[in-house]
Write a protein that holds these residues in place. Sequence first.
Motif, mmCIF file in Angstrom:
data_model
loop_
_atom_site.group_PDB
_atom_site.id
_atom_site.type_symbol
_atom_site.label_atom_id
_atom_site.label_comp_id
_atom_site.label_asym_id
_atom_site.label_seq_id
_atom_site.Cartn_x
_atom_site.Cartn_y
_atom_site.Cartn_z
ATOM 1 N N LYS A 48 0.854 -1.192 0.000
ATOM 2 C CA LYS A 48 0.000 0.000 0.000
ATOM 3 C C LYS A 48 0.893 1.246 0.000
ATOM 4 N N LYS A 49 0.237 2.397 -0.206
ATOM 5 C CA LYS A 49 1.002 3.628 -0.391
ATOM 6 C C LYS A 49 1.891 3.948 0.809
ATOM 7 N N SER A 50 1.394 3.692 2.017
ATOM 8 C CA SER A 50 2.165 4.064 3.205
ATOM 9 C C SER A 50 3.256 3.045 3.551
ATOM 10 N N ASP A 51 3.319 1.938 2.833
ATOM 11 C CA ASP A 51 4.423 0.990 3.025
ATOM 12 C C ASP A 51 5.704 1.599 2.433
ATOM 13 N N TYR A 52 6.827 1.065 2.891
ATOM 14 C CA TYR A 52 8.115 1.622 2.467
ATOM 15 C C TYR A 52 8.889 0.657 1.566
ATOM 16 N N VAL A 53 9.679 1.256 0.676
ATOM 17 C CA VAL A 53 10.583 0.465 -0.154
ATOM 18 C C VAL A 53 11.996 1.025 -0.011
ATOM 19 N N GLY A 71 6.612 6.574 -0.150
ATOM 20 C CA GLY A 71 7.409 5.656 0.671
ATOM 21 C C GLY A 71 8.576 5.012 -0.052
ATOM 22 N N MET A 72 8.946 5.571 -1.212
ATOM 23 C CA MET A 72 10.135 5.061 -1.912
ATOM 24 C C MET A 72 11.342 5.800 -1.337
ATOM 25 N N LEU A 73 12.079 5.095 -0.465
ATOM 26 C CA LEU A 73 13.085 5.738 0.380
ATOM 27 C C LEU A 73 14.386 6.071 -0.339
ATOM 28 N N GLY A 74 14.403 5.803 -1.637
ATOM 29 C CA GLY A 74 15.546 6.288 -2.391
ATOM 30 C C GLY A 74 16.526 5.214 -2.801
ATOM 31 N N ALA A 75 17.068 5.437 -3.993
ATOM 32 C CA ALA A 75 18.167 4.607 -4.457
ATOM 33 C C ALA A 75 19.432 5.118 -3.782
ATOM 34 N N THR A 76 20.464 4.313 -3.816
ATOM 35 C CA THR A 76 21.699 4.694 -3.139
ATOM 36 C C THR A 76 22.893 4.421 -4.031
ATOM 37 N N GLY A 77 23.906 5.254 -3.880
ATOM 38 C CA GLY A 77 25.106 5.071 -4.679
ATOM 39 C C GLY A 77 26.118 4.140 -4.039
ATOM 40 N N ILE A 78 25.811 3.663 -2.836
ATOM 41 C CA ILE A 78 26.770 2.820 -2.121
ATOM 42 C C ILE A 78 26.135 1.453 -1.895
ATOM 43 N N VAL A 79 26.723 0.435 -2.494
ATOM 44 C CA VAL A 79 26.145 -0.907 -2.412
ATOM 45 C C VAL A 79 26.024 -1.340 -0.953
ATOM 46 N N GLY A 80 24.825 -1.711 -0.565
ATOM 47 C CA GLY A 80 24.572 -2.197 0.791
ATOM 48 C C GLY A 80 24.220 -1.103 1.784
#
Lengths: 324, 349
Positions: B79-84, B131-140
Amino acid sequence: MSIITLRESITQALREEMARDEDVFIMGCDVGLRGNPFGITKGLMNEFGEKRVIDTPISEAAFTGLGVGAAIAGMRPLVEILYCDWLTLPMDNIVNTAAKTSYMFGGQANVPIVIRAPFGVGGGVAAQHSQNNENWFVHVPGLKVIAPSTPYDMKGLLKSAIRDNNPVMCFEHKRNYSIKGEVPDGEYTIPIGKANIRKQGTDCTIVTYSYMTYVAEAAAAELEKDGISCEVIDLRSLLPLDYETVMDSVKKTSRVVVVTEAPLRGSIAGEIVGEILDRGFDLLDAPPQRVGSKNSPVAYNEGLEALCTPKKEDIIAAVRKTFE
Amino acid sequence: MKNTNCIEEIKKEFDAYAEMYVPEGLDREEQLRMYSIMWLMRKFEEAVKPLWMANKVHGYYHPYITEEAIATGIITQLKKSDYVGSTHRGHGHLIAKGGDINKMMAELFGKEEGYNKGRGGSMHISDMSIGMLGATGIVGAATAPAVGSALKSWIKGTDDVTVVFFGDGGSNAGSICEAMNMAAAWKLPVVFVCENNQWAIATDIARVTGEPDLYKRGTGFGIPSCRVDGFNIYQIWDTAKTAIARARAGEGPSFIECKTMRMLGHHATDDSWYRDMSVCDKYWEIEPIKRMGEFLVGNKIATQEELDAIEADAMKQVEASIDYADNQCHEPSLDTFYDYIYADGEVIK
């Protein structure tokens, strides 16, 4: 007014802010049941429950990361690192995530986290429990850094840090924990980024912070006897740093000594001197002086440990040098 | 049509291979929605490389191509309020969570109208409103913070769930193991998803990992863990359904290893000289969009015409996003240089 220790002033700030805002919670090693090694969080777990005072595994990297993520999701975590020396472990989460998220996300998210860390030399705890790493964080855009020296300042600044929407590093000198001072009984805060003039003076400005404030005051008292009037500035906040107060003082005294307990090489003392030169080279009657620890790990042996850090005499000598 | 020999070969060497089936509770409409989401991811990313070559987008872009079934099969159930919590390969995660490809394309173009106002680019694509918490440039690096969003749900007693993605490369980062341990200890509402594409940048995971069955790490932390076929959207959906329900019920985390195969370079211009790409030839026969399409038609769930229309619509949306980013958006004003470093408009120089 009550007279309390700096340790107690932290406890008061934590308790008051947790009562004021349900999003505030504490996490770290031994913060709950044990109440942290210095007794600062003692009783808070009983008062606020195990979900708001969370005993973590010894996983500094990830539990700080969890705190950063909880902050991004809207909480106000207080993460405690037992000794600032171990800030190396969660460094990535602090420098690359906490400090950069607001910027990288174009302001979509803030990271209102406070990371508290005891720091500084003293007590024979050797090279991995004695460091002054506050300088590292001043170099990171996106962070704020505070290092108050009195119970009054610590409580007021920590409360501001908890309410701040940016990541704030709070450095607590271990030797300051038992220092006593007056604290108002009612609510108050102190803004981050404002220095405090601890002693007025006319001849030389001493710029310092945290435990070195007390050493500088002792030096100033002794110099006073010789007719040299020093103004002692306790920065309280290192990022942002109150250069207005510093420059106003330098205008008055035309001499400046910057004191830090960190190893001098690469320390904030050089940075402050550089900024003073940029802002007011012409105001100075003498080359600015820097005083800091020797460029060495901190020893276990009492004599070697003592040799490492600046003493009253070192500060006095530096002030006298500005009159040569 | 499928090359039967290829499938037989894959079955021998790809131990995660599982037959396709329609799980209970997955209706035709939802299947077609997932199919269209996968096409949107594919068309978006296929469009980026030429844009990079044309100097319209720059920096690093890490394609999610052929891994689309993983994000789609899992995130579409949230759902929308869930996080990724995402990785450096985040375009697909954002699209599956319901993100706006216009704003994502504008971000890749570095424009003010982009998700991150041109400050982040592909590697930091995020949409906090969903709730899309963002991609990251640092693996892990994004895993522990993502688990922090689940810590919030746990403290607040909400039923929000966090799904956190990482790769086989990331699985060897220490803080992921630490975060899994805490999630297990406190029964945090997390689904750990390891997108095992078998390549950590230019290093074959088998060369640097003693236990190639990565899902077993979850077991080591007391987390129910399993492996699924990362090309099989139905099995992924079915497995994730259970894991999400478990998290939402407050029963704790799960670990799903989605085993797949990286069929392109690590990033857009990586020519993969360090590996024999011919091994991928047979895997293109089971890449998730082709595989789902053949299944939908073969089982008379949809017609080829319906599927073609879905593909064409995805293409149209992506073309529109390029037009938006290229012609309707603006460069960030240089006067805004210090914006967003600190919250609430504060500037510290």
